[in-house]
Design a protein around this motif. Sequence first.
Motif, PDB file in Angstrom:
ATOM      1  N   GLY A  94       0.926  -1.066  -0.121  1.00 19.86           N
ATOM      2  CA  GLY A  94      -0.107   0.299   0.146  1.00 19.86           C
ATOM      3  C   GLY A  94       0.725   1.231   0.008  1.00 19.86           C
ATOM      4  N   ALA A  95       1.985   1.296   0.819  1.00 20.76           N
ATOM      5  CA  ALA A  95       3.057   2.389   0.762  1.00 20.76           C
ATOM      6  C   ALA A  95       3.289   2.705  -0.683  1.00 20.76           C
ATOM      7  CB  ALA A  95       4.063   2.162   1.768  1.00 20.76           C
ATOM      8  N   LEU A  96       3.923   1.663  -1.162  1.00 23.79           N
ATOM      9  CA  LEU A  96       4.515   1.877  -2.652  1.00 23.79           C
ATOM     10  C   LEU A  96       3.235   2.519  -3.799  1.00 23.79           C
ATOM     11  CD1 LEU A  96       6.127  -1.559  -3.503  1.00 23.79           C
ATOM     12  CD2 LEU A  96       7.106   0.510  -3.155  1.00 23.79           C
ATOM     13  N   ALA A  97       1.844   2.123  -3.369  1.00 22.50           N
ATOM     14  CA  ALA A  97       0.930   2.705  -4.205  1.00 22.50           C
ATOM     15  C   ALA A  97       0.773   4.046  -3.836  1.00 22.50           C
ATOM     16  CB  ALA A  97      -0.434   1.997  -3.997  1.00 22.50           C
ATOM     17  N   LEU A  98       0.994   4.315  -2.525  1.00 19.16           N
ATOM     18  CA  LEU A  98       0.940   5.648  -2.199  1.00 19.16           C
ATOM     19  C   LEU A  98       1.956   6.419  -2.766  1.00 19.16           C
ATOM     20  CD1 LEU A  98      -0.207   7.972  -0.361  1.00 19.16           C
ATOM     21  CD2 LEU A  98       1.014   7.095   1.487  1.00 19.16           C
ATOM     22  N   ALA A  99       3.047   5.831  -2.797  1.00 22.84           N
ATOM     23  CA  ALA A  99       4.287   6.476  -3.359  1.00 22.84           C
ATOM     24  C   ALA A  99       3.934   7.099  -4.761  1.00 22.84           C
ATOM     25  CB  ALA A  99       5.636   5.781  -3.117  1.00 22.84           C
ATOM     26  N   ALA A 100       3.400   6.044  -5.548  1.00 22.43           N
ATOM     27  CA  ALA A 100       3.023   6.320  -7.004  1.00 22.43           C
ATOM     28  C   ALA A 100       2.129   7.379  -7.128  1.00 22.43           C
ATOM     29  CB  ALA A 100       2.601   5.155  -7.587  1.00 22.43           C
ATOM     30  N   ILE A 101       1.135   7.528  -6.193  1.00 23.28           N
ATOM     31  CA  ILE A 101       0.360   8.448  -6.321  1.00 23.28           C
ATOM     32  C   ILE A 101       0.663   9.922  -6.135  1.00 23.28           C
ATOM     33  CG2 ILE A 101      -2.071   9.329  -5.160  1.00 23.28           C
ATOM     34  CD1 ILE A 101      -2.823   6.423  -4.813  1.00 23.28           C
ATOM     35  N   VAL A 102       1.702   9.828  -4.984  1.00 25.93           N
ATOM     36  CA  VAL A 102       2.286  11.121  -4.567  1.00 25.93           C
ATOM     37  C   VAL A 102       3.329  11.444  -5.909  1.00 25.93           C
ATOM     38  CG1 VAL A 102       4.046  12.129  -3.278  1.00 25.93           C
ATOM     39  CG2 VAL A 102       2.305  10.695  -2.178  1.00 25.93           C
ATOM     40  N   GLY A 103       3.972  10.650  -6.311  1.00 25.52           N
ATOM     41  CA  GLY A 103       4.820  11.019  -7.619  1.00 25.52           C
ATOM     42  C   GLY A 103       4.119  11.703  -8.902  1.00 25.52           C
ATOM     43  N   ALA A 104       2.595  10.997  -8.998  1.00 23.64           N
ATOM     44  CA  ALA A 104       2.071  11.603 -10.225  1.00 23.64           C
ATOM     45  C   ALA A 104       1.324  12.868  -9.640  1.00 23.64           C
ATOM     46  CB  ALA A 104       0.742  10.506 -10.333  1.00 23.64           C
ATOM     47  N   TRP A 105       1.121  13.203  -8.553  1.00 22.15           N
ATOM     48  CA  TRP A 105       0.795  14.485  -8.090  1.00 22.15           C
ATOM     49  C   TRP A 105       1.825  15.377  -8.201  1.00 22.15           C
ATOM     50  CZ3 TRP A 105       2.451  16.700  -3.286  1.00 22.15           C
ATOM     51  CH2 TRP A 105       1.951  18.045  -3.052  1.00 22.15           C
ATOM     52  N   ARG A 106       2.964  15.037  -7.879  1.00 23.91           N
ATOM     53  CA  ARG A 106       4.046  16.055  -8.228  1.00 23.91           C
ATOM     54  C   ARG A 106       4.336  16.351  -9.635  1.00 23.91           C
ATOM     55  NH1 ARG A 106       5.275  19.504  -4.452  1.00 23.91           N
ATOM     56  NH2 ARG A 106       6.981  19.858  -5.530  1.00 23.91           N
ATOM     57  N   THR A 107       4.302  15.173 -10.441  1.00 26.20           N
ATOM     58  CA  THR A 107       4.356  15.588 -11.812  1.00 26.20           C
ATOM     59  C   THR A 107       3.315  16.452 -12.265  1.00 26.20           C
ATOM     60  OG1 THR A 107       5.183  13.492 -11.987  1.00 26.20           O
ATOM     61  CG2 THR A 107       4.281  14.328 -14.000  1.00 26.20           C
ATOM     62  N   ARG A 108       1.961  16.431 -11.931  1.00 31.21           N
ATOM     63  CA  ARG A 108       0.827  17.218 -12.510  1.00 31.21           C
ATOM     64  C   ARG A 108       1.322  18.634 -11.982  1.00 31.21           C
ATOM     65  NH1 ARG A 108      -2.384  12.667 -10.936  1.00 31.21           N
ATOM     66  NH2 ARG A 108      -2.741  13.834  -9.042  1.00 31.21           N
ATOM     67  N   ARG A 109       1.766  18.708 -10.616  1.00 34.00           N
ATOM     68  CA  ARG A 109       1.843  20.056 -10.276  1.00 34.00           C
ATOM     69  C   ARG A 109       3.043  20.465 -11.306  1.00 34.00           C
ATOM     70  NH1 ARG A 109       0.747  22.980  -5.837  1.00 34.00           N
ATOM     71  NH2 ARG A 109       2.398  24.509  -5.317  1.00 34.00           N
ATOM     72  N   PHE A 110       3.882  19.903 -11.415  1.00 36.62           N
ATOM     73  CA  PHE A 110       5.243  20.506 -12.263  1.00 36.62           C
ATOM     74  C   PHE A 110       4.805  21.072 -13.662  1.00 36.62           C
ATOM     75  CE2 PHE A 110       8.191  19.193 -15.631  1.00 36.62           C
ATOM     76  CZ  PHE A 110       9.170  20.364 -15.384  1.00 36.62           C
ATOM     77  N   ASP A 111       3.918  19.892 -14.043  1.00 33.90           N
ATOM     78  CA  ASP A 111       3.158  20.523 -15.437  1.00 33.90           C
ATOM     79  C   ASP A 111       2.476  21.767 -15.493  1.00 33.90           C
ATOM     80  OD1 ASP A 111       4.538  18.280 -16.700  1.00 33.90           O
ATOM     81  OD2 ASP A 111       2.760  17.212 -16.431  1.00 33.90           O
TER      82      ASP A 111
END
Length: 392
Positions: A191-208
């Motif tokens: 579950g922590a890995l899934a959360l890390a993937a979600i956080v990474g996707a959120w940071r990518t969208r914020r960068f875009d």
Amino acid sequence: MSARQQPNVTGTRPPPWRDERVLRVAVQVAFLAGVGALLWLLGGNLVRNMRAQGMRTDFGFLDQPAGFALTGTDFSSRDSIGDALLVGLQNTIVVSIWGIILATVLGVLVGIARLSTNWLVRKCAAGYVEALRNVPLIVFLLFLYLAVLQRLPRINDAFDAGGFVFSNRGLYAPWVAVAENSGIFLAICAGALALAAIVGAWRTRRFDATGEPHHRVLWGGAAFLIVAGVAWAVLDRPVSITLPSLEGRNVSGGYELSVEHGALLLGLLLYMAAFIAEIVRGSILAVPKGQSEASHALGLGGFQRYRYVVLPQALRIAIPPTGNEFINLAKNSALGIAIAFPELLRVTRIAIGQGQPAPQLVGIMMLLYLAISLLLSVVVNLLNRRLTRRGA
């Protein structure tokens, strides 16, 4: 001729015997039919010859006791031949996975070192590559096994390097000890890995959206470590590190790697890393020189230039040939038969030597190697396709 009298040729189709699509499909069907007929003929001939010689043609022997043991494993002579093949397959997969990971890391480092501005680093990397690429792998494996690992001290005089124990009986390294409640902890880590993937996707969208540096690896890694660390503390350390301890002629704790296993793994990763290094070097040189000049003009340092500009572009070039080296590494693991490592080929040969039918065993072995190669090919193709789409 008036427009009303002109024939309408836009919607007409040629007859089937002149249609290119129909002919293409027909040729492929005919080819498959010919291959199937040939296989049917060869298979029938094989079965008739086996029956004429009194050999069994079924696969019931897989459930029979093997009658032999496999050194370095928990397999005993009372276990079935099918289990012996599974042990050989497991050893082959483990050696291949670790060899691919370690050879990739070492190959990338050596490939970059070959382009270093430091003369000593560049020449050492070139010497390593040229020395290993021009020696047959079987010779290199025998050298590691007979002249290096077999010459290590005996277990009584084993070399203890503070967490690592080396002897001619085996190599011992730190490993992970798992407690009874580790299943809950592993589920939380997933579950922590899934959360890390979600956080990474959120940071990518914020960068875009804003142009703010994403640091998705740092954010995702921090989220994983926080969740996993809290779970590890609450569950009273379900996973811990165990170190090998030398006690007389025995070693307790840690992970035991037999001399045969160590020689095969070390030989594969060192040998294949030399080829991967050349692929990495060629891929870096294939990146237009203007890319490095532009990154230098922007004020990027040497590490930043490789990290953000050169290596991402070189990776798209290096993936297909590197995938071929991965497949070669998995197939070359069969050379473990020369140093008595119980991989798939050696187990198959031992079973045949015990009087089991060779055609079925060789066929099973070939299918398993084919499955490993096809699986690696699919993974590499998916990765290459994704990088190609991202680059486009």
